[in-house]
Motif scaffolding. Sequence first.
Motif, PDB file in Angstrom:
ATOM      1  N   ALA A 114      82.461  25.599  85.577  1.00 54.47           N
ATOM      2  CA  ALA A 114      81.151  24.972  85.362  1.00 54.47           C
ATOM      3  C   ALA A 114      81.237  23.449  85.463  1.00 54.47           C
ATOM      4  O   ALA A 114      80.313  22.803  85.967  1.00 54.47           O
TER       5      ALA A 114
ATOM      6  N   CYS B 283      80.388  30.393  92.576  1.00 53.73           N
ATOM      7  CA  CYS B 283      80.206  28.960  92.333  1.00 53.73           C
ATOM      8  C   CYS B 283      80.042  28.260  93.673  1.00 53.73           C
ATOM      9  O   CYS B 283      80.440  28.770  94.722  1.00 53.73           O
TER      10      CYS B 283
ATOM     11  N   LEU C 108      80.036  31.896  79.267  1.00 54.30           N
ATOM     12  CA  LEU C 108      80.625  30.570  79.130  1.00 54.30           C
ATOM     13  C   LEU C 108      80.833  30.325  77.646  1.00 54.30           C
ATOM     14  O   LEU C 108      79.895  30.370  76.854  1.00 54.30           O
TER      15      LEU C 108
ATOM     16  N   CYS D  57      88.909  26.719  90.985  1.00 55.34           N
ATOM     17  CA  CYS D  57      87.818  27.693  90.845  1.00 55.34           C
ATOM     18  C   CYS D  57      88.252  29.081  91.298  1.00 55.34           C
ATOM     19  O   CYS D  57      87.966  30.076  90.616  1.00 55.34           O
TER      20      CYS D  57
ATOM     21  N   SER E 114      77.231  24.181  90.971  1.00 48.33           N
ATOM     22  CA  SER E 114      76.503  25.224  90.250  1.00 48.33           C
ATOM     23  C   SER E 114      77.357  26.486  90.240  1.00 48.33           C
ATOM     24  O   SER E 114      78.289  26.627  91.013  1.00 48.33           O
ATOM     25  N   TRP E 115      77.016  27.394  89.332  1.00 48.85           N
ATOM     26  CA  TRP E 115      77.707  28.670  89.257  1.00 48.85           C
ATOM     27  C   TRP E 115      76.734  29.690  88.685  1.00 48.85           C
ATOM     28  O   TRP E 115      75.704  29.331  88.098  1.00 48.85           O
TER      29      TRP E 115
END
Length: 169
Positions: free
Chosen positions: A143, A160, A126, A84, A148-149
């Motif tokens: 994601a 995130c 996204l 991430c 969650s983000w």
Amino acid sequence: MTATATSSAATTQQDLSSTSAVRRLSTGDRGMDLCIPRSSRPGLGSAREMSEKDRLWPGRVRRTGREQLRTWGLDILCEPVELCLSELVTNAMRYGRGPVVGVRLYRTASCLVIEVTDGSPDRPVLSAAGPYEESGRGLALVAAIAESWGVSDDGTCTWCRLSVPEEQL
């Protein structure tokens, strides 16, 4: 380039590599808070162009994040957090507009939060990369991995949240 590092105890010089420095605003039990100077000049050429120096930052931030997780005894989260961090920092370096990229990693009672600021009000989207495309999967990976983000209201911060395993609480 000289960078200043501060912690709650003292101010020291801090290098994340032998060639580039970063201002480490804080680290330790509370978390990691970095201010990374961008060398790419926003607005010139393709938004995907990054300087050679900026290409090195995602790896450096991954390693610093890993060190922070080890400080907290959360080695089990190294791989998802590193991924991430890498994806969000790469996007910030590639598409950001500000002279610096900010990276925060902190722990709450039940989760880890990563926040990356880039100075750009353009909200990340996204997308679904095609099977032959070489990029465009980073945010989809975040994601899929994160609990969650999202993006701040002004678009400058992508964040995130990852759950801390119950046995690590």
